[in-house]
Design a protein around this motif. Structure first.
Motif, PDB file in Angstrom:
ATOM      1  N   GLU B 204      -6.475  -5.004  -9.721  1.00 51.39           N
ATOM      2  CA  GLU B 204      -6.476  -4.159 -10.919  1.00 51.39           C
ATOM      3  C   GLU B 204      -6.535  -2.682 -10.551  1.00 51.39           C
ATOM      4  O   GLU B 204      -5.994  -1.838 -11.262  1.00 51.39           O
ATOM      5  N   ASN B 205      -7.238  -2.413  -9.471  1.00 55.04           N
ATOM      6  CA  ASN B 205      -7.449  -1.016  -9.108  1.00 55.04           C
ATOM      7  C   ASN B 205      -6.393  -0.475  -8.166  1.00 55.04           C
ATOM      8  O   ASN B 205      -6.338   0.724  -7.920  1.00 55.04           O
ATOM      9  N   ILE B 206      -5.598  -1.378  -7.619  1.00 56.24           N
ATOM     10  CA  ILE B 206      -4.614  -0.931  -6.634  1.00 56.24           C
ATOM     11  C   ILE B 206      -3.484  -0.182  -7.322  1.00 56.24           C
ATOM     12  O   ILE B 206      -2.895  -0.671  -8.286  1.00 56.24           O
ATOM     13  N   LEU B 207      -3.218   1.023  -6.822  1.00 61.34           N
ATOM     14  CA  LEU B 207      -2.103   1.807  -7.354  1.00 61.34           C
ATOM     15  C   LEU B 207      -0.803   1.225  -6.846  1.00 61.34           C
ATOM     16  O   LEU B 207       0.172   1.093  -7.580  1.00 61.34           O
ATOM     17  N   GLN B 208      -0.813   0.862  -5.555  1.00 64.95           N
ATOM     18  CA  GLN B 208       0.437   0.470  -4.933  1.00 64.95           C
ATOM     19  C   GLN B 208       0.161  -0.193  -3.583  1.00 64.95           C
ATOM     20  O   GLN B 208      -0.755   0.186  -2.884  1.00 64.95           O
ATOM     21  N   TYR B 209       0.972  -1.212  -3.271  1.00 63.14           N
ATOM     22  CA  TYR B 209       0.955  -1.773  -1.916  1.00 63.14           C
ATOM     23  C   TYR B 209       2.106  -1.135  -1.157  1.00 63.14           C
ATOM     24  O   TYR B 209       3.271  -1.427  -1.432  1.00 63.14           O
ATOM     25  N   THR B 210       1.788  -0.252  -0.234  1.00 63.18           N
ATOM     26  CA  THR B 210       2.847   0.518   0.427  1.00 63.18           C
ATOM     27  C   THR B 210       3.532  -0.300   1.515  1.00 63.18           C
ATOM     28  O   THR B 210       2.966  -1.240   2.041  1.00 63.18           O
ATOM     29  N   LYS B 211       4.754   0.106   1.850  1.00 61.24           N
ATOM     30  CA  LYS B 211       5.500  -0.577   2.896  1.00 61.24           C
ATOM     31  C   LYS B 211       4.904  -0.295   4.270  1.00 61.24           C
ATOM     32  O   LYS B 211       4.828  -1.151   5.118  1.00 61.24           O
ATOM     33  N   SER B 212       4.552   0.960   4.481  1.00 62.45           N
ATOM     34  CA  SER B 212       4.086   1.312   5.821  1.00 62.45           C
ATOM     35  C   SER B 212       2.570   1.359   5.862  1.00 62.45           C
ATOM     36  O   SER B 212       1.909   1.657   4.878  1.00 62.45           O
ATOM     37  N   GLY B 213       2.016   1.057   7.038  1.00 56.33           N
ATOM     38  CA  GLY B 213       0.574   0.967   7.195  1.00 56.33           C
ATOM     39  C   GLY B 213      -0.139   2.294   7.059  1.00 56.33           C
ATOM     40  O   GLY B 213      -1.305   2.340   6.685  1.00 56.33           O
ATOM     41  N   SER B 214       0.547   3.400   7.357  1.00 54.53           N
ATOM     42  CA  SER B 214      -0.151   4.680   7.352  1.00 54.53           C
ATOM     43  C   SER B 214       0.060   5.467   6.063  1.00 54.53           C
ATOM     44  O   SER B 214      -0.594   6.478   5.847  1.00 54.53           O
ATOM     45  N   ALA B 215       0.976   4.982   5.206  1.00 57.26           N
ATOM     46  CA  ALA B 215       1.273   5.720   3.972  1.00 57.26           C
ATOM     47  C   ALA B 215       0.048   5.961   3.085  1.00 57.26           C
ATOM     48  O   ALA B 215      -0.051   7.029   2.472  1.00 57.26           O
ATOM     49  N   PRO B 216      -0.906   5.014   2.989  1.00 57.83           N
ATOM     50  CA  PRO B 216      -2.059   5.275   2.117  1.00 57.83           C
ATOM     51  C   PRO B 216      -2.794   6.561   2.480  1.00 57.83           C
ATOM     52  O   PRO B 216      -3.272   7.279   1.577  1.00 57.83           O
TER      53      PRO B 216
END
Lengths: 559, 345
Positions: B204-216
């Motif tokens: 619910e709280n996740i904005l986005q699951y990014t493709k790359s590991g370092s993007a967050p």
């Protein structure tokens, strides 16, 4: 050709002709070797590696794709492709129509601006979009105080439209320019007003072109990986998923299976588009563009297009400004202090920046030269030797790489050139080859078109006067198609230095490309350096394009 | 001018093309010069280049390196199995090394420097040894947390607060090794059922699951999200870029990536390769590496955690995660993640 040789009595000439008559056989055999190694071999290899799992036949990787997840990304891909293609085509039509048919000032300037996005390195528009419209975007947050989520569908459509619309614009513009003005005149004389003329003449004649542009952009969209990697968010699409399966999962077989799945629809579309294009050629070009073109002079229409053009140009410039300011501020979005440190880092002695840029220019240059020369000779053979057995099959294989999504080619190369007897992965050879096979199809079309415009009687005259293939080619054909050659050089070089999808898997430490370096820098969070690379390569591309176009113009005047 | 020269151009073209084919053959031959010491590095470029540089400084042995992604490197080792170019494989996650060892791509070498290293961090036959462990953690944008009245998160449960809605970023286990490390560590920590319950809640709280590991890290730094989950070493690099990131670790424990090193089977420069392993696992070698990279947890027990990282690592508790288990479960867990978490967004 035998007859021709008999006419020549001089011994010297005969020897020379002996060598020159090798021209066609050598050309054909080199072409066959090329196609076998760099086009057929990698794809057969990719196919076999996707259906053999640990040496045993299995459709595991294909059945894997039946899951709900893959259905979802398939749907996403389709949605994105349709949206991007529709919006791009509408936009491009408006732009092309305005440029060619409406009276407005500054057309050359607008035309230049609309072509700019073709030379943007990948990823950078995506970054600009985030900076402008992201949650903390300059426009959305700082100006409008909105908290938007640009990642996913909306951002992707925006970035893709901005990246790809110029290709549709170019296509539609060339059709509009070539519309036979006598039809317009006839309509005018018969009393049709501008709107009626547009409805009854312009639009129907453009239908094929519009559909063609739509299909072209649709293909670009579903093959695009640059924008989805940065902007995709949760909105996964097929092409970026292929990339991820290789880079994140080390699963080449899954990547190959996914790439093969994508090949079928894309190839079908490609040949559909080609079919439309051929059909179009008959329908529209009936004469040379005439000077007395009728141009819409209704003030309201002119005003509408002027305002639209200005706003849209501002938007494009804004995207570029974001790239530029990214390169000269400390950290765009956070610290707007001016600095030259990103350029300094790239150009300092111990960084790989200079090498990367040089590599890009060397490899791009090599591919440009190779692709152009290859296409000139191939084009000549394909046009002049119509009875050559298997000519259509050759044409098919040479055109195929343009139809395939870049990632598919990249994967095929990684799989095929990582093992004996062609363990060439990581070498300059492979990067040049992958760039070249993607360039040849386009060059070939341009050059074949050029050769076909040469009056056949000139060539026949050359044969009768004792010229062989080599002489006819060098003395007559090549000089006459100079314009096509320059056009393909420009296209080649621009594509070679901005492409990403095919080359991303084949760059190495020995040979790097700017587009791959930009991705790395973005991943590491070094947005400044990524932008600096973008600025440098855009400038190089603009300068080279202008230089070549000028060179072409000068030659034209001399001749 | 163009006209006259075209004949020459065509000849040059034929010549260039033949040269081009020859060149391809040559590159491979040239790479295999007599016993040259080549290192394939799967860590980030900076880690590999510094290690090679410091190794040469310390031992006088010249080495050349090639930075390849883990998958690329593994594929290359397979391709060169009968005739390897490189002698050392440096860094990259544990599961791939295990597969490589199983396929006979690695050479067993038990280094004297490894004798103090914990048995769980090395292969009993010496096929591979852990160089460092790289824990992941939370990175937060303090300014935005402050505005929302939230403290820096120090527990997994902190991220479940509804105030975090749409404010947490992590990568997608399907596309990023980092994310799978996080996923499998959570399963190891809480048990599979609880872990997926947790993931469902945090979804619910996740904005986005990014493709790359370092993007967050980049996104949190930009203020696009409050908190992200990334490897601490990446977060430190991003801090250096100027991103305002605060690093913290959950008290329940965090997972880590085990970065290994190994001698390649059939190494052309076996002695140099052994010397490299001896140095990189030694107390001296790891202490030197620590001056560059402070947030690694070095495998040699005589190298304590760096002073600079002490505060961050104060509450650090590493989750015990069996690498073999994690590798075996990888496909199943990822698919489960997709079906139960990702598809329910």
């Amino acid at each position: 050709m035998k007859n021709v040789n008999e006419i020549n009595t001089s011994k010297f000439k005969r020897v020379q002709n002996g060598i020159e008559s090798l021209f066609i056989p050598v050309g054909i055999s080199l072409m066959l070797i090329w196609i076998a190694i760099f086009i057929i071999y990698p794809f057969i290899n990719m196919f076999s590696s996707s259906i053999f799992v640990d040496g045993e036949y299995s459709l595991k990787y294909f059945s894997y794709q039946r899951s709900a997840y893959y259905f979802k990304i398939f749907k996403n891909t389709l949605m994105l492709g349709l949206s991007t293609a529709s919006l791009s085509t509408i936009l491009a039509f408006l732009l092309a129509f305005g440029i060619t048919q409406v009276k407005i000032k500054g057309k050359r300037f607008f035309h230049f601006i609309y072509l700019l996005p073709t030379i943007t390195p990948p990823f950078l528009f995506s970054l600009s979009v985030i900076i402008l419209f992201g949650r903390r975007g300059i426009i959305t947050y700082h100006l409008l105080r909105l908290s938007t989520n640009i990642y996913g569908y909306p951002g992707l459509v925006l970035a893709q439209v901005m990246t790809f619309f110029p290709f549709a614009y170019l296509l539609l513009r060339s059709l509009l320019v070539n519309l036979n003005p006598s039809l317009d005149e006839a309509a005018f004389v018969l009393g049709a007003n501008q709107i009626k003329k547009f409805k009854t003449i312009t639009l129907p004649l453009m239908t094929h072109g519009i559909v063609g542009a739509f299909v072209l952009i649709f293909m670009f969209s579903i093959a695009d990986i640059g924008n989805p990697i940065i902007l995709g968010g949760d909105y996964s699409v097929w092409a970026s998923e292929i990339y991820a399966s290789v880079v994140g999962q080390y699963n080449l077989s899954l990547g190959a299976a996914m790439a093969l799945t994508l090949i079928i629809p894309v190839t079908a579309l490609f040949f559909f588009q080609k079919y439309l294009e051929n059909k179009n050629n008959f329908a529209m070009i009936t004469g040379k563009p005439s000077q007395s073109k009728l141009i819409i002079e209704i003030p309201k229409v002119s005003k509408f297009f002027s305002i639209f053009f200005i706003l849209f140009s501002i938007f494009i410039v804004l995207l570029y400004l974001m790239i530029l300011s990214g390169s000269i501020t400390k950290l765009i979005g956070i610290n707007y202090g001016l600095t030259l440190k990103h350029f300094k880092t790239i150009f300092s002695g111990d960084s790989r920046g200079i090498k990367t840029i040089m590599d890009t220019l060397i490899l791009g240059g090599a591919a440009t030269i190779l692709g152009t020369l290859f296409s000139i000779i191939l084009g000549y053979i394909l046009v002049r030797k119509e009875n050559l057995p298997g000519r259509n099959i050759l044409d098919f294989f040479l055109t195929m790489p343009l139809a395939l999504p870049g990632v598919a080619i990249g994967i095929a190369y990684v799989i095929g050139f990582n093992k004996e007897p062609f363990a060439w992965a990581g070498s300059a050879l492979i990067i040049i080859a992958i760039l070249t096979i993607r360039l040849i199809p386009y060059d070939l079309r341009v050059i074949v078109k050029g050769i076909k415009q040469i009056d056949v009687s000139i060539l026949d005259a050359s044969y009768i006067l004792g010229g062989n293939d080599y002489k006819t080619f060098t003395k007559i054909v090549a000089p006459l198609i100079r314009e096509s050659i320059i056009a393909s050089i420009i296209y080649n070089f621009t594509r070679a230095i901005t492409t990403i999808s095919a080359v991303i898997f084949v760059v190495s430490v020995n040979w790097d490309l700017v587009s791959a370096a930009i991705l790395n820098k973005v991943e590491e969070g070094k947005v400044g350096q990524a932008s600096a690379y973008g600025v440098v390569i855009t400038l190089v591309a603009i300068v080279l394009n202008l230089a070549l176009i000028n060179y072409g113009r000068k030659k034209e005047i001399e001749a | 001018m163009f006209k006259k020269n075209l004949g020459i151009y065509s000849l040059v073209f034929v010549f260039a093309l033949s040269l081009f084919f020859l060149l391809g053959q040559n590159i491979m031959v040239q790479a295999k010069s007599d016993g040259e010491f080549i290192i394939y590095g799967s860590g980030e470029e900076e880690y590999v280049s510094v290690a090679v540089e410091e190794f040469t400084k310390a031992t006088g042995i010249e080495a050349r390196y090639l930075r390849l992604s883990t998958g690329e490197c593994f594929n290359r080792l397979r391709a060169e199995k009968n005739n390897p170019n490189a002698s050392i494989w440096f860094m990259g996650p544990g599961d791939v090394y295990r597969v490589a060892a199983k396929e006979g791509l690695l050479y067993p070498y038990i280094s004297p420097s490894a004798k103090n290293i914990d048995p769980s961090l090395k292969d009993p036959k010496g096929y591979w040894t852990t160089f460092v462990r790289v824990p992941f953690g939370f990175v937060s944008n303090k300014e935005i947390l402050d505005k929302a009245g939230l403290p820096i998160p120090t527990s997994w449960d902190d991220l479940l607060d509804p105030k975090y809605k749409g404010q947490v970023v992590m990568s997608d286990p399907f596309t990023s090794g980092t994310a799978y490390t996080i996923l499998s560590s959570l399963v190891a920590l809480m048990g599979e059922e609880k872990a997926f319950e947790y993931l469902t809640k945090i979804n619910e709280n996740i904005l986005q699951y990014t493709k790359s590991g370092s993007a967050p890290g980049r996104m949190v730094g930009n203020g696009e999200a409050m908190t992200g989950l990334i490897f601490i070493s990446n977060a430190v690099q991003q801090q250096k870029q100027g991103y305002p990131l605060t690093i913290s670790v959950p008290i329940e424990g965090v997972g880590y990536s085990q970065e290994l090193t190994a001698v390649i089977a059939g190494a052309p420069a076996l002695d140099d390769a052994k010397a490299f392993i001896d140095w990189i696992l030694s107390t001296d070698g790891q202490k030197i590496m620590q001056t560059h990279f402070k947030t690694f947890i070095y495998s040699n027990p005589d190298v304590p955690i760096a002073k600079e990282a002490a505060e961050t690592f104060e509450n650090l508790k590493l989750i015990d995660r069996d690498m073999v288990w994690a590798a075996d479960q990888s496909e199943r867990l990822k698919e489960k993640f997709h079906e139960e978490i990702f598809m329910n967004r």
